[in-house]
Design a protein around this motif. Structure first.
Motif, PDB file in Angstrom:
ATOM      1  N   GLY A  22       0.824  -1.205   0.000  1.00  0.00           N
ATOM      2  CA  GLY A  22       0.000   0.000   0.000  1.00  0.00           C
ATOM      3  C   GLY A  22       0.855   1.251   0.000  1.00  0.00           C
ATOM      4  O   GLY A  22       0.610   2.192  -0.764  1.00  0.00           O
ATOM      5  N   THR A  61     -11.364   1.190   2.949  1.00  0.00           N
ATOM      6  CA  THR A  61      -9.910   1.043   2.884  1.00  0.00           C
ATOM      7  C   THR A  61      -9.214   1.725   4.061  1.00  0.00           C
ATOM      8  O   THR A  61      -8.370   1.103   4.709  1.00  0.00           O
ATOM      9  CB  THR A  61      -9.381   1.603   1.551  1.00  0.00           C
ATOM     10  N   LEU A 109      -6.956  -0.176   6.853  1.00  0.00           N
ATOM     11  CA  LEU A 109      -5.560   0.228   6.946  1.00  0.00           C
ATOM     12  C   LEU A 109      -5.237   0.665   8.366  1.00  0.00           C
ATOM     13  O   LEU A 109      -4.176   0.317   8.916  1.00  0.00           O
ATOM     14  CB  LEU A 109      -5.302   1.362   5.955  1.00  0.00           C
ATOM     15  N   TRP A 160      -7.294   7.475  -3.713  1.00  0.00           N
ATOM     16  CA  TRP A 160      -5.860   7.405  -3.427  1.00  0.00           C
ATOM     17  C   TRP A 160      -5.456   8.488  -2.436  1.00  0.00           C
ATOM     18  O   TRP A 160      -4.722   8.246  -1.489  1.00  0.00           O
ATOM     19  CB  TRP A 160      -5.094   7.555  -4.739  1.00  0.00           C
ATOM     20  N   VAL A 216      -7.048   8.090   1.417  1.00  0.00           N
ATOM     21  CA  VAL A 216      -6.772   6.945   2.290  1.00  0.00           C
ATOM     22  C   VAL A 216      -5.977   7.389   3.516  1.00  0.00           C
ATOM     23  O   VAL A 216      -6.351   7.100   4.650  1.00  0.00           O
ATOM     24  CB  VAL A 216      -6.003   5.836   1.533  1.00  0.00           C
ATOM     25  N   CYS A 235      -7.348   7.391   7.287  1.00  0.00           N
ATOM     26  CA  CYS A 235      -6.744   6.406   8.167  1.00  0.00           C
ATOM     27  C   CYS A 235      -6.261   7.046   9.460  1.00  0.00           C
ATOM     28  O   CYS A 235      -6.357   6.466  10.540  1.00  0.00           O
ATOM     29  CB  CYS A 235      -5.594   5.759   7.399  1.00  0.00           C
TER      30      CYS A 235
END
Lengths: 621, 788
Positions: free
Chosen positions: A28, B578, B582, B658, B661, B665
């Motif tokens: 990632g 996501t 994560l 993208w 994230v 997170c």
């Protein structure tokens, strides 16, 4: 604390789990980092190496790559010019071969000739002044030269030189394409300023020789469909390649390609590179006689008073012809030029120079370590000369290619007009407004528990019941009617008060221990001191995060800023960036992206120690 | 020679949309420079200024000028494409120019443009009488432009170039060699393709629309000529054919701009327009050759004439500026101006770029003969004399849009399963459906009962909507009154002194004033505008529920609505969970959490627009696109990420996912950190594994955060448009509602309908906002750092 408590860590299943987790987050993280590395690397590249996607640009250590970039810049991004100079078949700069080892002596002679001899200005052409979407070095220097001259005042430049440039980006180097037949030096004051004042100050190695034999090569190749067999068939010759064909200085009677020579001289080459020799005077005068019939007609046309054509002057070079230029050109086109007109270009003068320097062919061959057949067929090896320049100026060139995208992006985004100033004002004031209007209201609601307090709070929160989209168009019309379009107020005011922020802040202020206030009041502290030293001081992390998001919102505002402030003087950096991306080549665009990220980075560094603590989390009661 | 003598010498500032570039040495720039010089010498008191509006490449036509007018930076001279003339007059943006034209010699008017071109700019104004509102500055006629050098090299000499549609298809196929990357035909995309369709339709004798009465135009592109034109286009772009045992599809190179590709030899033939400012313009006769439009199967071949106009912005009050504007416009094609241009072009040896008519008129017969191929002058004059000019009126742009959509739709499919006969029938059906739709919209030529029903439906919807919003307000007010009010009001500690009350009022005033002015007032205002035909300059009036009728019975809107749902679903399914996963993983790491946190946070260190530009470059279809470069390792063919309707939406979603994230997170990490340690220990003692602890401890703990975030992201995603605008501009099936609202408002100045759309969008979210606000009442907020 983690899910896995310390006592469990040693179990093999836990270890396996760890391996898995590390693998996932590493993959990632790569997808996060890789695009940034591509952006950073791309921002110091150019068209030649942009598509290769290596993370460390190869030209930083590989001369062959640097050479390709250099040739592209030197020949102003036109492979045709490179083909002429190098007498090469290469169509793309990406494929230009690097002459790693070359004939030192020959390159030195070329360099010496270029550096020390004087020749007409058109024999050498300027490089590095045009590439699509890039500002190469000479272009930059020319603009800087004009900025110095006019004090940076574009209007003054336009007035003084009768131009209509709307921005400095449109100010171009007025260098004609000397290779082509019709090209002449311009005669406006602007052209003269360039030719007579700026250009002579350039180091000679910034210029590249105009190679007539190269043009002959390129034209023959084109005319015979890139196929040497067709040419051989037509003339009964047996050349292996087009490169073998040389261009003779005078009309080559008896040569199979004599007709091609004639065509080249009449139709293709710039007359600047021709000369009428003494043996041709009769032919020229005979041509005048046919053209004008009687000398009276010639006198009438040129306001002269010659008695016969024998007295008419024969200008050796086109540039000396003055008012007789049409005659001169017509003679080259239609007259009897065999033996009368010769090629007088960089090529021939360089060969003359070699002849004077070495006197005999064997001396030249010994010095160059070659076996030339004659002085007239000494090849020019301009590709090797370029490699020589590259070797002499390697660091400088590397630095140029490494920085030029950033120079361009910086001068566009930061130095142009008011972009930096508008953005700075907008961001700072936006943060200040956010940090006064909302905390003040929250403070008033929290500190003095008003009876009507909940109504006020409700009034603020209820705006959330309507998605932002609903208000946006009427808000725009309101701005328009208040006459605030294209002003800082239009950017600042509509978002300054934020109901939800007041709600959250009030909640936090409520949570502060009330005895702090009471003891402050007892000690006689003024209200503003309490606000500043108690309330704000105790909620620092949250305020820092709020300020940061106010900054981010202002700095990143794009569509909103575009609609509210379409006038150029009020564009923020984001809007300029949008404009910039449309005008420049991709590598330069990347440089702009990197540059415009720097303020964000700085703001982040400023608040980063608060960020984790300042995040606001909802919890069920 | 006619020109206005400057009465006063004090400077006048004339704002232009663009000042032609005169710094380059090419013929185009030189002729522009000649005109500018001439204007300056005649009007030394006028200073030309450029109004610097932003250029958005995806928005073409008159939209950029409309945006400039909306943004308060309108130029004094408006440049208007023919099909937008009516709209500009309708919005009262144009000043009638009759008085100025009365001072011009009759014959100069005739020389400037054919009568039909003048007529197109003549229409009834708000006062009811006929006026001329704009002056033609360029007249274009359609033709076929051929790279005859390449054609003859490929075995098609000049005399064999096609004269009919049938021959054209054959020739295009014969000239196509996909292996060499060369095609017989070049066709434009999007709006340009609709333009080609119109040219063909007109050439075959049809009309794109008609003026039947005083009202709006009637779309007539569904005529047999239209069907034939579409079928011909299909043959060129999709029609299958065989050569050397290979089946090829179409014989065309398709691109947004065709000028440079044709110069580079990507294709041989293209439909072209020649302008009265030089029919060959920047082309060279050695390589290019112009042919009349090829004849349709019915034998007809008629040129299509269109024109570009300039007019004076009505918002400009200063008579001296208006006069300067008129002079500027007039000079763009006056005898004096044309003479200056022609002389300059001859002087710099570029007579080929001049108009053949002008060369003749100003005494350059010799240049005309030597530079132009035989017969060009006559060809050009005939084109002007016989050409067809479509009428102007209300609805030209709508009909054009319908043409574009229909053409795009037809040319997207292969139509393999149907035979030629059936294909024609199918195309006819599609075209008449499209024409019928747009006609019904323009004329509301529905049965009175349907119309009534529609109005009733719209009114009903509007009523339900506003009732729902009112009910929602009430509900929220009750919830909050309960939560906020009762506990606090018992102990009102507020001091009673007037001075302090005043101070409190002062502290609250800015926030309350700003919220009222910028939140509540626009909401109230928006309620009105939704029922108005809103105009900038004059003429705003109430139109009842018409805006809602227009929106809810438009297929564009519902398509956009569907796309919005798709966009939201994609965004959330890719981007919502996501960051949570994560965060759970990162939380577990014994070492390196900080490093990874920073790496994932990287995209947030730039702005959204930077992220979008970065990805836009990655999506490049050519070799400079990173995505295609990476695909090449997997042996997958290069994709057109932002142009392929199947990929474009995902491509629009990815960059935002993208970039969000990392920041997302971070919030969850903060929440996980604040879970008390004892809970995990207790979990272990109870025998929970990793998954068990996530399920039973973490999830309940962070649930409020997840729900709040979900709602926030959902509502925000529904309304996002800016980044799609930059990436695709709404092409390739990415036209979400917010973008449609943006275009409707700022590019078409149709504010009433735009606001109506935004209300419907808001209405579709009403359950979510309600839930969000009510849930909010149950929560309290803590800062992550406060404890734990």
């Amino acid at each position: 604390m983690s899910f896995i408590i310390p006592t469990e860590r040693r179990h093999w299943r836990t270890r396996l789990l760890y391996v898995g987790i590390y693998a996932v987050v590493t993959v990632g993280a790569l997808t996060m980092v890789y695009p940034f590395l591509i952006m950073l690397a791309g921002s110091v590249k150019c068209r030649v190496d942009f598509d290769q996607f290596e993370i460390i640009p190869r030209y930083l250590f590989d001369d062959a790559q640097l050479y390709r970039k250099f040739t592209r810049a030197r020949y102003n991004a036109n492979a045709w010019r490179y083909q002429i100079a190098a007498r090469s078949d290469v169509e793309l700069f990406e494929e230009v071969p690097y002459p790693e080892r070359f004939n030192e002596a020959a390159a030195r002679d070329l360099s010496e000739f270029v550096e020390t001899r004087s020749m007409p200005a058109g024999f050498l052409a300027a490089g590095q002044f045009w590439e699509s979407g890039v500002q190469p070095r000479i272009q930059r220097q020319w603009r800087a030269f004009l900025v110095r001259r006019t004090g940076g005042d574009l209007r003054r430049l336009n007035r003084e030189f009768n131009l209509t440039s709307k921005s400095w980006d449109e100010v171009l180097v007025p260098e004609p394409e000397m290779i082509t037949q019709g090209a002449r030096w311009g005669e406006t004051a602007y052209d003269r300023l360039y030719r007579d004042e700026f250009r002579p100050g350039l180091p000679r190695h910034e210029l590249w020789p105009v190679h007539c034999e190269g043009l002959y090569f390129v034209e023959l190749r084109r005319r015979f469909g890139m196929d040497i067999r067709k040419l051989n068939e037509r003339f009964g010759t047996d050349f292996a390649t087009f490169q073998e064909i040389t261009l003779s200085r005078t009309y080559p009677p008896g040569s199979p390609l004599a007709s091609e020579w004639e065509f080249f001289v009449r139709r293709l080459v710039n007359p600047l590179f021709l000369r009428i020799v003494r043996e041709g005077h009769d032919a020229y005068r005979e041509f005048l006689r046919q053209r004008y019939g009687a000398i009276e007609e010639f006198n009438r046309r040129h306001q002269t008073d010659f008695l016969s054509f024998e007295q008419a002057p024969v200008p050796a070079r086109c540039e000396e012809a003055g008012s007789c230029e049409p005659d001169w050109l017509a003679f080259v086109r239609e007259g009897d030029i065999r033996g009368a007109v010769v090629i007088d270009s960089f090529d021939t003068r360089y060969r003359d120079y070699l002849k004077r320097k070495y006197e005999t062919l064997s001396a030249l061959n010994a010095a160059h370590g070659e076996r030339y057949g004659s002085f007239e067929t000494v090849p020019l090896r301009l590709a090797e000369y370029d490699a020589w320049i590259l070797r002499e100026h390697r660091t400088e060139l590397r630095w140029e290619f490494f920085t030029r995208n950033y120079r361009q992006a910086f001068s566009f985004l930061a130095l142009r007009g008011r972009a930096l100033w508008v953005t700075f004002l907008y961001c700072t004031l936006n943060v200040l407004l956010h940090m006064t209007v909302n905390p003040l209201a929250a403070y008033a609601l929290s500190r003095y528990q008003l009876r009507s307090g909940h109504w006020i709070l409700l009034f603020c929160v209820l705006t959330m019941a309507f998605p932002a989209e609903v208000g946006s168009i009427p808000r725009f019309l309101l701005i328009r009617e208040l006459g605030l379009l294209n002003s800082l107020w239009a950017l600042l005011l509509p978002g300054a008060a934020h109901g939800f922020a007041i709600f959250i802040l009030k909640g936090f202020f409520d949570g502060l221990p009330r005895d702090l206030y009471e003891s402050a009041v007892i000690e006689g502290a003024p209200e503003h001191w309490i606000f500043w030293n108690v309330t704000l001081a105790l909620t620092k992390p949250i305020l820092a995060v709020t300020a940061f998001s106010a900054f981010t919102a202002a700095y990143g505002a794009f569509l909103f800023a575009l609609i509210i402030c379409p006038a150029e003087r009020m564009w923020t950096i984001s809007v300029w960036l949008y404009q910039f991306q449309q005008q420049v080549s991709e590598p330069v665009g990347f440089a702009g992206l990197v540059l415009s990220s720097i303020p964000m980075l700085l703001a982040f560094l400023l608040v980063q120690r608060f960020i984790l603590r300042g995040i606001v989390l909802p919890v069920e009661k | 020679m006619w020109s206005v003598v400057a009465l006063a010498t004090e400077p006048v500032e004339l704002r232009l949309w663009t000042i032609p570039d005169t710094s380059a040495a090419d013929a185009n720039a030189r002729s522009s420079a000649a005109l500018i010089d001439l204007y300056r010498s005649r009007h030394p008191e006028v200073e030309l200024r450029k109004t610097a509006g932003i250029r958005i490449p995806q928005i073409g036509g008159s939209a950029p000028i409309l945006m400039a007018i909306a943004g308060g930076i309108a130029p004094d001279v408006l440049t208007i494409p023919q099909d937008s003339l009516y709209d500009f007059v309708d919005q009262s943006f144009l000043l009638p120019v009759d008085d100025y034209l009365a001072m011009v010699p009759e014959e100069e008017l005739r020389e400037r443009a054919p009568p039909a071109v003048w007529d197109a700019a003549r229409m009834p104004g708000p006062d009811g009488s006929l006026h001329t509102y704009a002056i033609p500055v360029r007249t274009f006629t359609s033709n076929l432009k051929v790279r005859h050098d390449l054609a003859s090299k490929s075995g098609v000499p000049k005399e064999n170039l096609p004269r009919t549609w049938e021959e054209m298809v054959e020739t295009a196929r014969a000239l196509t060699d996909p292996d060499k990357g060369r095609y017989g035909m070049g066709l434009p995309k999007g709006n340009g393709l609709a333009g080609v369709f119109t040219k063909l339709l007109v050439s075959a004798g049809g009309q794109p629309w008609e003026q039947r009465d005083e009202g709006p135009l009637f779309a007539t592109f569904d005529s047999p000529e239209g069907v034939a034109a579409l079928d011909f286009l299909w043959q060129l772009t999709r029609g299958p054919w065989e050569s050397n045992g290979m089946i090829h599809r179409g014989a065309s190179y398709v691109d947004t701009s065709l000028y440079y590709p044709q110069k580079r030899g990507k294709f041989i033939m293209a439909f072209w327009t020649m302008s009265d400012r030089g029919m060959m313009r920047a082309a060279d006769a050695h390589r290019f050759f112009l042919l009349p439009m090829p004849a349709a199967p019915n034998g007809r071949s008629r040129p299509f004439i269109s024109a570009l106009y300039m007019g004076i912005f009505a918002g400009q009050e200063d008579e001296r500026v208006r006069r300067a504007a008129f002079d500027y416009i007039w000079m763009q094609g006056s005898r004096e101006g044309r003479r200056a241009v022609t002389e300059t072009l001859v002087e710099i040896d570029a007579a080929i770029n001049a108009s053949p008519v002008d060369l003749l008129q100003f005494g350059f017969e010799e240049e005309l003969r030597s530079e132009f191929p035989d017969g060009y002058l006559e060809f050009y004059q005939r084109s002007l004399a016989e050409g067809y000019v479509s009428p102007t009126g209300k609805g030209a742009n709508e009909i054009n849009r319908a043409i574009k959509e229909a053409a795009k739709w037809v040319l997207r499919s292969d139509w393999d399963e149907v035979g030629a006969e059936e294909r024609g029938a199918e195309f006819g059906r599609l075209l008449s459906q499209a024409a019928g739709n747009v006609n019904r919209r323009l004329h509301q030529e529905l049965p009175a009962s349907t119309l009534r029903t529609r109005k009733a439906v719209a009114l009903g919807l509007a009523a339900v909507m506003f009732a729902a919003f009112a009910w929602q307000l009430l509900l929220v007010q009750r919830t909050y009154a309960k939560r906020l009010g009762l506990t606090d009001s018992e102990r009102d500690t507020a001091p009673k002194r007037i001075a302090l009350r005043l101070r409190i009022g002062l502290l609250l005033l800015p926030a309350l004033a700003l919220v009222s002015l910028w939140e509540y007032y626009p909401l109230a205002r928006g309620t009105f505008i939704a029922f108005q035909d809103y105009r900038f300059l004059e003429g705003t009036r109430f139109v009842g529920a018409d805006n809602f009728v227009q929106v809810i019975f438009s297929s564009f809107f519902w398509q956009a609505m569907g796309l919005t749902v798709l966009y939201v679903v994609l965004s959330l399914s890719l981007g919502f969970f996501t960051p949570i996963l994560l965060a759970i993983l990162l939380h577990e790491l014994p070492r390196g959490t900080v490093l990874f946190r920073v790496l994932y946070y990287l995209p947030a260190l730039t702005t959204g627009i930077v992220v979008i530009f970065l990805w836009k470059s990655f999506y490049e279809p050519g070799p400079s696109g990173l995505m295609n470069y990476l695909l090449s390792f997997l042996n997958v063919a290069p994709q057109r990420w932002l142009e392929d309707p199947r990929l474009a939406m995902v491509s629009c979603v990815l960059p935002t996912v993208w970039a969000s994230v990392g920041p997302g997170c971070l919030i969850y990490l903060a929440a996980l950190k604040s879970i008390p340690e004892e809970l995990f220990e207790a979990g272990s003692i109870d025998g929970c594994g990793f998954g068990g602890k996530v399920r039973h401890i973490a999830v309940p703990y962070i649930r409020p955060l997840v729900i709040m975030n979900f709602l926030g992201v959902f509502i925000a995603t529904f309304q996002s448009a800016g980044y799609i605008l930059v990436l695709t501009g709404g092409e390739a099936m990415t036209n979400v509602v917010s973008l449609e609202i943006f275009y409707e408002a700022y590019a078409r100045l149709n504010f009433g309908a735009a606001v109506a759309m935004s209300w419907i969008l808001a209405f579709s979210l009403i359950g979510f906002t309600l839930f969000q606000i009510k849930y909010l009442a149950k929560l309290e907020f803590r800062s992550a750092g406060a404890e734990g």
